[in-house]
Design a protein around this motif. Sequence first.
Motif, mmCIF file in Angstrom:
data_model
loop_
_atom_site.group_PDB
_atom_site.id
_atom_site.type_symbol
_atom_site.label_atom_id
_atom_site.label_comp_id
_atom_site.label_asym_id
_atom_site.label_seq_id
_atom_site.Cartn_x
_atom_site.Cartn_y
_atom_site.Cartn_z
ATOM 1 N N UNK A 220 0.798 -1.219 0.000
ATOM 2 C CA UNK A 220 0.000 0.000 0.000
ATOM 3 C C UNK A 220 0.822 1.257 0.000
ATOM 4 N N UNK A 221 2.083 1.150 -0.354
ATOM 5 C CA UNK A 221 2.996 2.295 -0.379
ATOM 6 C C UNK A 221 3.173 2.701 -1.839
ATOM 7 N N UNK A 222 2.632 3.857 -2.207
ATOM 8 C CA UNK A 222 2.602 4.285 -3.598
ATOM 9 C C UNK A 222 3.405 5.562 -3.740
ATOM 10 N N UNK A 223 4.378 5.538 -4.641
ATOM 11 C CA UNK A 223 5.218 6.711 -4.921
ATOM 12 C C UNK A 223 4.907 7.198 -6.328
ATOM 13 N N UNK A 224 4.382 8.411 -6.417
ATOM 14 C CA UNK A 224 3.978 8.992 -7.700
ATOM 15 C C UNK A 224 5.166 9.724 -8.310
ATOM 16 N N UNK A 225 5.755 9.136 -9.351
ATOM 17 C CA UNK A 225 6.891 9.736 -10.036
ATOM 18 C C UNK A 225 6.476 10.265 -11.415
ATOM 19 N N UNK A 226 5.271 10.806 -11.471
ATOM 20 C CA UNK A 226 4.839 11.476 -12.694
ATOM 21 C C UNK A 226 5.415 12.878 -12.778
ATOM 22 N N UNK A 227 5.740 13.308 -13.990
ATOM 23 C CA UNK A 227 6.171 14.681 -14.253
ATOM 24 C C UNK A 227 5.299 15.236 -15.368
ATOM 25 N N UNK A 228 4.655 16.348 -15.108
ATOM 26 C CA UNK A 228 3.791 16.949 -16.119
ATOM 27 C C UNK A 228 4.609 17.361 -17.335
ATOM 28 N N UNK A 229 4.181 16.889 -18.512
ATOM 29 C CA UNK A 229 4.898 17.168 -19.754
ATOM 30 C C UNK A 229 6.020 16.205 -20.056
ATOM 31 N N UNK A 230 6.205 15.192 -19.218
ATOM 32 C CA UNK A 230 7.344 14.298 -19.373
ATOM 33 C C UNK A 230 7.179 13.357 -20.559
ATOM 34 N N UNK A 231 8.328 12.964 -21.119
ATOM 35 C CA UNK A 231 8.357 11.991 -22.208
ATOM 36 C C UNK A 231 9.209 10.791 -21.819
ATOM 37 N N UNK A 232 9.057 9.739 -22.569
ATOM 38 C CA UNK A 232 9.808 8.506 -22.355
ATOM 39 C C UNK A 232 11.225 8.614 -22.894
ATOM 40 N N UNK A 233 11.373 9.152 -24.101
ATOM 41 C CA UNK A 233 12.629 9.059 -24.843
ATOM 42 C C UNK A 233 13.482 10.312 -24.801
ATOM 43 N N UNK A 234 12.879 11.482 -24.741
ATOM 44 C CA UNK A 234 13.621 12.747 -24.836
ATOM 45 C C UNK A 234 13.315 13.654 -23.662
ATOM 46 N N UNK A 235 14.328 14.436 -23.251
ATOM 47 C CA UNK A 235 14.115 15.466 -22.240
ATOM 48 C C UNK A 235 13.194 16.544 -22.807
ATOM 49 N N UNK A 236 12.793 17.436 -21.964
ATOM 50 C CA UNK A 236 11.958 18.559 -22.366
ATOM 51 C C UNK A 236 11.427 19.186 -21.103
ATOM 52 N N UNK A 237 10.231 18.805 -20.708
ATOM 53 C CA UNK A 237 9.735 19.157 -19.384
ATOM 54 C C UNK A 237 10.096 17.990 -18.467
ATOM 55 N N UNK A 238 11.143 18.189 -17.703
ATOM 56 C CA UNK A 238 11.691 17.101 -16.902
ATOM 57 C C UNK A 238 12.599 16.201 -17.712
ATOM 58 N N UNK A 239 13.478 15.523 -17.013
ATOM 59 C CA UNK A 239 14.374 14.560 -17.636
ATOM 60 C C UNK A 239 13.550 13.381 -18.138
ATOM 61 N N UNK A 240 13.895 12.861 -19.319
ATOM 62 C CA UNK A 240 13.153 11.745 -19.914
ATOM 63 C C UNK A 240 13.079 10.556 -18.960
ATOM 64 N N UNK A 241 11.977 9.809 -19.064
ATOM 65 C CA UNK A 241 11.782 8.657 -18.176
ATOM 66 C C UNK A 241 12.921 7.652 -18.282
ATOM 67 N N UNK A 242 13.427 7.428 -19.481
ATOM 68 C CA UNK A 242 14.558 6.506 -19.634
ATOM 69 C C UNK A 242 15.769 6.975 -18.850
ATOM 70 N N UNK A 243 15.968 8.292 -18.790
ATOM 71 C CA UNK A 243 17.153 8.841 -18.124
ATOM 72 C C UNK A 243 16.992 8.899 -16.614
ATOM 73 N N UNK A 244 15.772 9.081 -16.119
ATOM 74 C CA UNK A 244 15.571 9.231 -14.676
ATOM 75 C C UNK A 244 15.117 7.946 -13.987
ATOM 76 N N UNK A 245 14.999 6.879 -14.741
ATOM 77 C CA UNK A 245 14.406 5.649 -14.226
ATOM 78 C C UNK A 245 15.195 5.066 -13.059
ATOM 79 N N UNK A 246 16.510 5.067 -13.144
ATOM 80 C CA UNK A 246 17.307 4.502 -12.050
ATOM 81 C C UNK A 246 17.109 5.291 -10.764
ATOM 82 N N UNK A 247 17.163 6.637 -10.874
ATOM 83 C CA UNK A 247 17.043 7.483 -9.683
ATOM 84 C C UNK A 247 15.633 7.454 -9.115
#
Length: 398
Positions: A220-247
């Motif tokens: 029941x422990x939920x961590x919301x790592x959504x970023x408004x405007x975020x993309x999977x492959x490229x940066x833009x609004x926030x670092x891309x999901x592929x790039x920030x996935x480890x952190x």
Amino acid sequence: MTETNDTSGWVRSWGASPQAAHDGLGSLDGHPPLADVTLRQVVRVSGGGRRVRVRFTNEFGTAPFVIGAARVALAAPDGGVRPGSERALTFSGAPAVTVPAGAPILSDPADLPLPALAKLSISLYLPGRVETCTCHDPALETGWTIPGDAVAALTLPASAEVLPVRALISAVELLPDAPARAIVVVGDSRTDGVGSTLDANHSWPELLAERLAEQGVAAGYVSNQGISGNRLLNDGIGVAALARFDRDVLATPGLGYVVLSVGANDIGVSFAPRDDGPLADFLKMFPGEPVAADDVIAGYRQLVARARERGVRVCATTIAPYEGAEIYTPEGESARQAVNEWIRTSGAFDTVLDFDAVWRDPDRPGRIRADFHVGDHLHGNDAGYQALADSIDLSLFS
């Protein structure tokens, strides 16, 4: 012993993915620099625990900053704290700490019993100037700046002003009374909760946490790592999901499940109409070459492979409709349908959450149901996010 997969120790109970202030929606533009002020921010934890520690962040900072004092407490209405629940935070035993540029820092654990869904007040005093503020934009829960050192204030002083972002905090981690696991959701504005009511905790991950808490599910422990405007492959609004996935995901204490809900902006931006109007200015925030459905699928495969290396279960949500939004094109719709077909049928995931099926209008499947979006044909309203949370089979996390 590593904590990433440890279900007997610390578990992340709240999170907000850090961003550079200039790399978000611009909510800090024109805001006075943070200097000789106290920040008071309220977060709602998902699962409960008996000890708490806070992760502060300077990960996008260009210079160190000093935390002169910090406290946590059970939140009371209107920015107050519940008397008797206050706990001073320390850092390697000291009441103050310098947070290096580019780094996070964890507080020492503090004894503070927190039930599931408790609201936690976090106050930190900044005696010096924060040159560049690492934040999460937007906040969706009101925070405040107070002149001087006000970490011990039980009520919000009249001098307090609204803080428009999550500033300098990125996670709250708890030590549960029993083994527990965290669910981490990585996504964009629809995960972040844009369109939901301010201060109501109505993003779908938060509503999922409510359902899990009601059923007493250990995950029941939920961590919301959504970023408004975020993309999977490229940066833009926030670092891309592929790039920030480890952190943002794989380093999560107590990680048990990953939910992937990203890719809509890759498609929307790549196939958006190209003109010289306001949309063109908006699209300038998204650098990089256009991508196709196969590129998004390849990105998903990368995230699945990296998550499976940590032995966690991986879920994916289908991409919800967006016809009627400014960025919509028929070509983008074809790409969305192709990615969704792969998500549903590839077998790449342990389970699929079919958000497209929940939100689509039966009469116009490319559109969100009128009663589920906030008016822009793109983001959910409270009812829309509730429908997503209610559609999830809780047994997937047991």
